[in-house]
Motif scaffolding. Structure first.
Motif, PDB file in Angstrom:
ATOM      1  N   VAL A   1      -0.797   8.621  -4.538  1.00  0.00           N
ATOM      2  CA  VAL A   1      -2.054   9.339  -4.291  1.00  0.00           C
ATOM      3  C   VAL A   1      -1.772  10.677  -3.622  1.00  0.00           C
ATOM      4  O   VAL A   1      -2.437  11.679  -3.887  1.00  0.00           O
ATOM      5  CB  VAL A   1      -3.004   8.489  -3.422  1.00  0.00           C
ATOM      6  N   ASN A   2      -0.765  10.690  -2.770  1.00  0.00           N
ATOM      7  CA  ASN A   2      -0.434  11.921  -2.057  1.00  0.00           C
ATOM      8  C   ASN A   2      -0.039  13.066  -2.979  1.00  0.00           C
ATOM      9  O   ASN A   2      -0.133  14.231  -2.610  1.00  0.00           O
ATOM     10  CB  ASN A   2       0.698  11.654  -1.063  1.00  0.00           C
TER      11      ASN A   2
ATOM     12  N   SER B   1     -10.525   9.878  -2.667  1.00  0.00           N
ATOM     13  CA  SER B   1      -9.943   8.601  -2.288  1.00  0.00           C
ATOM     14  C   SER B   1     -11.002   7.621  -1.809  1.00  0.00           C
ATOM     15  O   SER B   1     -11.735   7.893  -0.862  1.00  0.00           O
ATOM     16  CB  SER B   1      -8.899   8.788  -1.196  1.00  0.00           C
TER      17      SER B   1
ATOM     18  N   GLY C   1      -9.758   4.825  -0.979  1.00  0.00           N
ATOM     19  CA  GLY C   1      -8.724   3.915  -0.493  1.00  0.00           C
ATOM     20  C   GLY C   1      -8.579   3.923   1.010  1.00  0.00           C
ATOM     21  O   GLY C   1      -7.637   3.361   1.556  1.00  0.00           O
TER      22      GLY C   1
ATOM     23  N   PHE D   1       1.642   3.013  -3.308  1.00  0.00           N
ATOM     24  CA  PHE D   1       0.437   3.621  -3.855  1.00  0.00           C
ATOM     25  C   PHE D   1       0.046   4.865  -3.054  1.00  0.00           C
ATOM     26  O   PHE D   1      -0.401   5.861  -3.603  1.00  0.00           O
ATOM     27  CB  PHE D   1      -0.691   2.593  -3.863  1.00  0.00           C
ATOM     28  N   PHE D   2       0.259   4.787  -1.764  1.00  0.00           N
ATOM     29  CA  PHE D   2      -0.006   5.934  -0.893  1.00  0.00           C
ATOM     30  C   PHE D   2       0.780   7.158  -1.374  1.00  0.00           C
ATOM     31  O   PHE D   2       0.246   8.260  -1.458  1.00  0.00           O
ATOM     32  CB  PHE D   2       0.398   5.573   0.546  1.00  0.00           C
TER      33      PHE D   2
ATOM     34  N   LEU E   1      -5.715   9.863   6.415  1.00  0.00           N
ATOM     35  CA  LEU E   1      -4.709   9.645   5.386  1.00  0.00           C
ATOM     36  C   LEU E   1      -5.425   9.164   4.125  1.00  0.00           C
ATOM     37  O   LEU E   1      -6.489   8.563   4.205  1.00  0.00           O
ATOM     38  CB  LEU E   1      -3.704   8.580   5.851  1.00  0.00           C
ATOM     39  N   VAL E   2      -4.809   9.427   2.946  1.00  0.00           N
ATOM     40  CA  VAL E   2      -5.531   9.143   1.704  1.00  0.00           C
ATOM     41  C   VAL E   2      -5.695   7.647   1.436  1.00  0.00           C
ATOM     42  O   VAL E   2      -6.666   7.218   0.816  1.00  0.00           O
ATOM     43  CB  VAL E   2      -4.871   9.808   0.482  1.00  0.00           C
ATOM     44  N   ILE E   3      -4.715   6.870   1.854  1.00  0.00           N
ATOM     45  CA  ILE E   3      -4.813   5.406   1.690  1.00  0.00           C
ATOM     46  C   ILE E   3      -4.427   4.778   3.018  1.00  0.00           C
ATOM     47  O   ILE E   3      -3.376   5.099   3.567  1.00  0.00           O
ATOM     48  CB  ILE E   3      -3.830   4.891   0.615  1.00  0.00           C
ATOM     49  N   THR E   4      -5.274   3.925   3.549  1.00  0.00           N
ATOM     50  CA  THR E   4      -4.889   3.166   4.745  1.00  0.00           C
ATOM     51  C   THR E   4      -5.313   1.715   4.537  1.00  0.00           C
ATOM     52  O   THR E   4      -6.273   1.446   3.812  1.00  0.00           O
ATOM     53  CB  THR E   4      -5.548   3.719   6.022  1.00  0.00           C
ATOM     54  N   PRO E   5      -4.568   0.788   5.186  1.00  0.00           N
ATOM     55  CA  PRO E   5      -4.870  -0.627   4.971  1.00  0.00           C
ATOM     56  C   PRO E   5      -6.191  -1.019   5.606  1.00  0.00           C
ATOM     57  O   PRO E   5      -6.792  -1.969   5.222  1.00  0.00           O
ATOM     58  CB  PRO E   5      -3.718  -1.368   5.646  1.00  0.00           C
TER      59      PRO E   5
ATOM     60  N   ILE F   1       0.825  -1.199   0.000  1.00  0.00           N
ATOM     61  CA  ILE F   1       0.000   0.000   0.000  1.00  0.00           C
ATOM     62  C   ILE F   1       0.863   1.254   0.000  1.00  0.00           C
ATOM     63  O   ILE F   1       0.503   2.292  -0.539  1.00  0.00           O
ATOM     64  CB  ILE F   1      -0.962  -0.040   1.212  1.00  0.00           C
TER      65      ILE F   1
ATOM     66  N   ALA G   1      -8.839   7.451  -6.260  1.00  0.00           N
ATOM     67  CA  ALA G   1      -7.902   6.456  -5.731  1.00  0.00           C
ATOM     68  C   ALA G   1      -8.644   5.221  -5.241  1.00  0.00           C
ATOM     69  O   ALA G   1      -9.598   5.329  -4.473  1.00  0.00           O
ATOM     70  CB  ALA G   1      -7.089   7.060  -4.593  1.00  0.00           C
ATOM     71  N   VAL G   2      -8.217   4.063  -5.744  1.00  0.00           N
ATOM     72  CA  VAL G   2      -8.703   2.768  -5.236  1.00  0.00           C
ATOM     73  C   VAL G   2      -7.454   1.928  -4.975  1.00  0.00           C
ATOM     74  O   VAL G   2      -6.359   2.301  -5.380  1.00  0.00           O
ATOM     75  CB  VAL G   2      -9.633   2.059  -6.245  1.00  0.00           C
ATOM     76  N   VAL G   3      -7.622   0.796  -4.284  1.00  0.00           N
ATOM     77  CA  VAL G   3      -6.440  -0.004  -3.966  1.00  0.00           C
ATOM     78  C   VAL G   3      -6.469  -1.305  -4.777  1.00  0.00           C
ATOM     79  O   VAL G   3      -7.487  -2.000  -4.789  1.00  0.00           O
ATOM     80  CB  VAL G   3      -6.391  -0.318  -2.448  1.00  0.00           C
TER      81      VAL G   3
END
Lengths: 396, 164
Positions: free
Chosen positions: A26-27, A34, A36, A22-23, B160-164, A19, A346-348
């Protein structure tokens, strides 16, 4: 001196989180929407925050007992009983730094060098590294979209060996949104008993179960002595940043976990314990209101993906949908990167959570309806554009 | 009609009255026709009174002035407070009228274009009514929350924009 060489080999060889990269991408897009984010978009309910402030004002700034504050433990026991028909004595419960600490404690308390830990995937990214840190051997168990990403006894049995010791379950599941109903759990429970396994059951998303109540595997007949329940307040009460969770297990196992906890953490923060106490005593109504909002968004998102022609099983838990993007001709990483670049959404990519996630993306609907709607419009535009680039299949 | 579904629709429209019927249907897992029909019934029976917007007038070019007026009343025989309340609530500048327990009787909320207009309303219209014994006017200086919506300093999304 090469300091990296000084790191222990286990830590050095730990794979970085998929992740992370990718983080960073996106930042660089401050205006991206997002999908995500793996945490509620709600702020902790005010009465919970207020209870914490009041505790601070009263000067509650000390350590608590290692196990956690007795009143909180009593309330957790009562909550588990009322909501999930689980019967735990007060000495079988331990308050931790989020569910994360509880998973680590359970693994370290149980796993010795070479012990195998069965991990159904796709799954939350921490299980495998935590097993490795504990000296165990992670053994992935695949799940499939055609079965709604539920764990099936067939696949589990294939992965069991004489070294298998622990099975980690996480339902409702991050990233797929899959849940296990009682009838799905029964054959798994039978295998667990047959092979004398222990189950670390991460039920952090239990309250976020739609169309019916969550079934806890520990509530099945004869299963309590096999189960280490892990849960917390983050998802149900929108309290991620408080780092407060708990675990419940038969006394001999809990005592082992408590031993590690007392030497490494001492106790969970008192302020968070006070907030958790308010949440578990008086927060269920707000929890249910949040769950009903998630449910509405869930239906909206699943419908939108189906209308786009992306195959999407019906996720009945957590706040994720996990559609297949294979019909766009892209792999999940390319899909996610191009979607971010071209449409700022943003997707994961699904395989971050394990090989069974290949060809899927994780979309979190813990986002306001307005932003969700905009994100879905952009995804649809993107998907249509990519489809037009696909070579036309002859109709024969 | 299921009471639960009716309640769900009402709570969605209360939050956003511009939400499309189709979207509501998707969100509740019902057909568009059924939702349409329920909304019509809710309108017909007067459960849904009207559709409006929550406006932060303080931010607009022409801010409105709001005042809360406590009214002491000598109730009329046979009518109680209702007759007077009706005379007051028919003025379009009156936003709300409540009968209160305690130190005074009617609470009147006024929303007009200027402070002078408040003064004119109180002295010319309200105070001259027969059964009004006295009034106390409170000007609203700042609105923090209106109709369940926080107007100042909304909480930002700090995740945060992406987190697990």
């Amino acid at each position: 001196m090469n300091l990296e060489e000084k790191l222990s080999p286990v830590v050095k060889n730990l794979a970085p989180s998929g992740i992370r990269r990718f983080f960073d991408l996106v930042n660089q897009k401050p205006n991206a929407i997002s999908l995500g984010v793996g945490e509620p978009d709600f702020v902790t309910p005010w009465h919970v925050r207020e209870a914490c402030v009041a505790a601070l004002e009263r000067g509650m700034t000390t350590y608590t007992s290692n196990q956690g504050m007795p009143e909180l433990i009593r309330e957790i026991a009562s909550y588990l009983n009322r909501r999930f028909s689980l019967n735990y004595d007060e000495q079988e419960i331990l308050v931790t730094f989020g569910a994360s600490e509880a998973i680590d404690l359970a693994l370290r308390a149980l796993v010795a060098a070479g012990d195998e830990v069965l991990i159904p995937e796709p799954c939350y990214v921490s299980y495998t590294p935590c097993v490795q840190l504990a000296g165990g051997k992670p053994v992935p168990v695949p799940t499939y979209a055609q079965y709604g990403f539920k764990l099936r006894a067939e696949e589990l049995e294939k992965a069991i060996t004489p070294r298998s010791k622990v099975l980690i379950l996480c339902y409702p599941n991050n990233p797929t949104g899959a849940i296990m109903r009682r009838e799905d759990l029964e054959p798994i429970a039978a295998l667990v008993k047959k092979h004398g396994l222990l189950v670390i059951s991460d039920e952090i998303y239990a309250e976020l179960t739609y169309q019916g109540r969550h079934t806890s595997i520990g509530s099945l007949p004869g299963m309590k002595e096999h189960v280490i329940l892990v849960s917390g307040f983050s998802k149900a009460f929108a309290m991620t940043g408080w780092r407060i969770g708990y675990t419940a297990a038969p006394l001999p196992i809990l005592s082992g976990m408590l031993k590690i906890h007392q030497y490494t953490a001492l106790c969970a923060p008192i302020t968070s314990q006070m907030a958790a106490l308010e949440a578990v005593k008086n927060g269920l109504q707000e929890c249910e209101a949040m769950v009903s909002q998630y449910d509405r968004r869930r239906r909206l998102v699943v419908k939108a993906f189906q209308d786009m022609g992306l195959k999407c099983h019906d996720p009945q838990g957590a706040f994720y949908v996990f559609p297949s993007i294979e019909s766009t001709g892209l792999d999940a990483h390319t899909f996610a990167e191009q979607l971010l670049e071209e449409e700022e959404v943003a997707v994961v990519p699904g395989d971050v959570f394990g090989p069974s996630g290949t060809g899927h993306i994780r979309c979190s609907y813990a986002t306001s309806i307005e932003r969700l709607g905009e994100a879905l419009t952009r995804i649809e535009r993107f998907v249509n554009r990519k489809r037009q680039l696909l070579p036309k299949r002859s109709l024969g | 009609m299921s009471e639960h579904l009716q309640h769900e629709i009402l709570s969605l429209l209360k939050e956003n009255s511009r939400l499309e019927t189709e979207k509501i249907a998707h969100m509740l897992g019902e057909s568009k026709e059924k939702v349409e029909q329920i909304i019509q019934e809710l309108e017909k029976t007067g459960i849904i009174v009207k559709y409006g917007a929550v406006i932060n007038w303080q931010k607009s070019e022409k801010p409105k002035v709001s005042a809360l007026i406590d009214v002491k009343v000598a109730p009329q025989r046979g009518y109680g407070f209702d007759a007077l309340a009706r005379r007051i609530y028919r003025f379009p500048e009156v936003r709300s009228v409540y009968l209160m327990s305690g130190a005074y009787d009617l609470s009147v909320e006024l929303e007009v274009d200027s402070m002078e207009a408040v003064g004119r309303f109180v002295t010319e219209k309200l105070a001259t009514l027969d059964s009004v014994m006295g009034t106390t006017t409170h000007f609203v200086m700042k609105k923090y929350k209106e109709d369940g919506v926080i107007l100042d300093d909304p909480e930002k999304d700090e995740r945060l924009v992406i987190t697990p």
